[in-house]
Design a protein around this motif. Structure first.
Motif, PDB file in Angstrom:
ATOM      1  N   ASP A  49      -6.718   6.834   1.729  1.00 28.21           N
ATOM      2  CA  ASP A  49      -5.850   5.787   2.262  1.00 28.21           C
ATOM      3  C   ASP A  49      -6.786   4.804   2.967  1.00 28.21           C
ATOM      4  OD1 ASP A  49      -4.250   4.069   3.657  1.00 28.21           O
ATOM      5  OD2 ASP A  49      -2.815   5.586   4.321  1.00 28.21           O
ATOM      6  N   LEU A 108       0.209   4.256  -2.531  1.00 30.78           N
ATOM      7  CA  LEU A 108      -0.013   5.665  -2.165  1.00 30.78           C
ATOM      8  C   LEU A 108       0.940   6.582  -2.937  1.00 30.78           C
ATOM      9  CD1 LEU A 108      -0.419   5.155   1.690  1.00 30.78           C
ATOM     10  CD2 LEU A 108      -2.189   6.063   0.175  1.00 30.78           C
ATOM     11  N   GLY A 159       1.383  -6.630  -0.062  1.00 27.54           N
ATOM     12  CA  GLY A 159       0.523  -6.451  -1.231  1.00 27.54           C
ATOM     13  C   GLY A 159      -0.327  -5.202  -1.084  1.00 27.54           C
ATOM     14  N   TRP A 172      -0.453   5.433  10.186  1.00 27.47           N
ATOM     15  CA  TRP A 172       0.834   4.793   9.952  1.00 27.47           C
ATOM     16  C   TRP A 172       1.678   5.745   9.106  1.00 27.47           C
ATOM     17  CZ3 TRP A 172       4.296   1.958  11.744  1.00 27.47           C
ATOM     18  CH2 TRP A 172       5.296   1.388  10.954  1.00 27.47           C
ATOM     19  N   CYS A 188       0.826  -1.217   0.000  1.00 28.53           N
ATOM     20  CA  CYS A 188       0.000   0.000   0.000  1.00 28.53           C
ATOM     21  C   CYS A 188       0.861   1.269   0.000  1.00 28.53           C
ATOM     22  CB  CYS A 188      -0.944  -0.023   1.195  1.00 28.53           C
ATOM     23  SG  CYS A 188      -2.109   1.335   1.216  1.00 28.53           S
ATOM     24  N   HIS A 243      -1.291  -6.522   3.807  1.00 30.27           N
ATOM     25  CA  HIS A 243      -0.338  -6.947   4.844  1.00 30.27           C
ATOM     26  C   HIS A 243      -1.071  -7.921   5.785  1.00 30.27           C
ATOM     27  CE1 HIS A 243       1.692  -6.368   8.770  1.00 30.27           C
ATOM     28  NE2 HIS A 243       2.773  -6.235   8.035  1.00 30.27           N
ATOM     29  N   THR A 255       1.638   7.161   5.210  1.00 30.56           N
ATOM     30  CA  THR A 255       0.704   8.137   4.653  1.00 30.56           C
ATOM     31  C   THR A 255       1.373   9.496   4.460  1.00 30.56           C
ATOM     32  OG1 THR A 255      -0.910   6.972   6.054  1.00 30.56           O
ATOM     33  CG2 THR A 255      -1.714   8.859   4.820  1.00 30.56           C
ATOM     34  N   ALA A 307      -6.093   1.634   3.452  1.00 27.50           N
ATOM     35  CA  ALA A 307      -5.227   0.472   3.744  1.00 27.50           C
ATOM     36  C   ALA A 307      -5.932  -0.559   4.628  1.00 27.50           C
ATOM     37  CB  ALA A 307      -3.934   0.937   4.418  1.00 27.50           C
ATOM     38  N   CYS A 308      -6.682  -0.069   5.615  1.00 32.33           N
ATOM     39  CA  CYS A 308      -7.284  -0.957   6.623  1.00 32.33           C
ATOM     40  C   CYS A 308      -8.762  -1.189   6.375  1.00 32.33           C
ATOM     41  CB  CYS A 308      -7.128  -0.318   8.008  1.00 32.33           C
ATOM     42  SG  CYS A 308      -5.426   0.057   8.417  1.00 32.33           S
TER      43      CYS A 308
END
Ligand SMILES: Cc1ncc(COP(=O)(O)O)c(C=O)c1O
Length: 378
Positions: free
Chosen positions: A160, A58, A196, A80, A54, A186, A83, A162-163
């Protein structure tokens, strides 16, 4: 040990990877393409571009938007470090925005104040190139309000996410609100490919540019090999694509299990001094992390609480990072405590509890009772 997280992997995942390894076709091929299709479907977008992680995703979004040295990108203060780092690595400057005390996401009111300040100054206004909210811990940021502010000035928004695979707000999926959205696979995320990532977008021209940037600058549509831009090698391997695809068949089940486990914690924490995560209206939180807030008077004991829990076989951690207060951003831009008061207070008090698909009620009960017992004796 009750681990903070355990990836949901089973024999079908191992078989999918083994089949690709045996085929000898190891780099970005049909498995990755089908995985991308699935990510785009879940994210309600026309395209997904799979990449190495990620962080790379980004960085590629800012290059796709042609962010240049000295440009400004508005970003949440609490995330995290990737970013903010990718902004810095483009030579641009992150402009941090404080967070909402309930959702820990970028605060629209704080964003409005930062935008008002920057947009009044024509030299600054010309440098603002993107806004990057984060869907913190799996709950979406207030995208309607953020987009309203961004659209008023014609500034593109990159999520973002990511999560936040499969998270929704008002029924609309994470990754579909901004011009692009970035996901991580992750092992701490709902589905994993080891490392990934993927970028989602419904803008076909941007999708083309991302594919160029991912693969050494090669035009993906040219009949022969041709290089149209300087690019990276950010391709995903074919065995990661196969793993991702196998994992995607379980996404709904995994997210539901995490949401059910979150309900159990909510219940166990009722009437305790810990504040459970707060979910905004019409928001579907996918609980990449279950992050509570310790009472303010216990904040100074958080490190010893984490250490004592670890000694008792329970893994916990701090939520995420107050990026402006990390050494690099502090020393480069002179940030200090007090500049982002809500991030200060959340960063000092957050405590992430173990959460994964197979966690049992007994394990969750043990986590909460140990925390409460340790706090009582301190
Ligand atoms: C909010 C956020 N952004 C970006 C990243 C970076 O993702 P990756 O580890 O796939 O590079 C993470 C990783 O946890 C994250 O939580």
């Amino acid at each position: 040990m009750i681990r903070l997280t355990v990836p949901s992997l089973d024999q079908s995942d191992f078989d999918a990877v083994e089949a690709v390894l045996k085929s000898g076709y190891l780099v970005q091929g049909p498995q990755v393409a089908t995985f991308e299709h699935e990510i785009a479907r879940v994210s309600q977008t026309l395209n997904a571009v799979a990449v190495t992680n990620c962080t790379a995703a980004l960085q590629m979004t800012l290059l796709a938007l042609d962010v240049q040295p000295r440009d400004l990108v508005l970003v949440t203060a609490y995330s995290w470090v990737s970013t903010a780092n990718i902004i810095e690595l483009c030579g641009a400057q992150p402009v941090f925005v404080d967070i909402d005390p309930d959702t820990f996401n970028m605060c629209p009111l704080a964003l409005e104040q930062v935008l008002d300040r920057l947009m009044q100054n024509p030299a600054m206004k010309a440098r603002v190139k993107a806004i990057m909210p984060v869907h913190t811990f799996g709950q979406m940021a207030d995208m309607p309000r953020i987009l309203e502010l961004a659209n008023a000035y014609g500034i593109p928004v990159v999520e973002d996410a990511a999560c936040a695979l499969a998270a929704k707000l008002e029924g609309r999926a994470a990754g579909s609100w901004g011009i692009m959205g970035c996901f991580s696979f992750h092992p701490r995320k709902a589905i994993t490919t080891g490392e990934g990532g993927a970028i989602t977008t419904s803008d076909n021209q941007i999708a083309w540019k991302l594919k160029v940037l991912r693969n050494h600058g090669q035009d993906p549509d040219a009949s022969g090999v041709d290089f149209v831009l300087p690019g990276f090698n950010n391709r995903m391997t074919e065995f990661q694509g196969a793993l991702g695809l196998s994992q995607m068949t379980k996404l709904e089940r995994i997210v539901k299990a995490r949401q059910d486990a979150a309900r159990v914690y909510d219940d166990l924490l009722k009437d305790s001094p810990l504040q459970p995560p707060r979910v905004a209206q019409n928001s579907e939180h996918v609980y990449q992390s279950y992050v509570t807030l310790l009472p303010a008077q216990y904040a100074h004991q958080r490190s010893s609480l984490i250490a004592t829990l670890k000694a008792r076989g329970i893994e916990t951690n701090i939520g995420t990072w107050h990026m402006p207060l990390t050494r690099y951003y502090r020393s480069r831009y002179g940030y200090a405590e007090g500049d982002f008061p809500i991030a200060d207070h959340v960063f000092a008090r957050a405590l992430t509890l173990p959460l994964f698909e197979g966690i049992t009620f007994e394990q969750q009960h043990s986590v909460v009772s140990n925390i409460l017992e340790i706090l009582k004796h301190n």
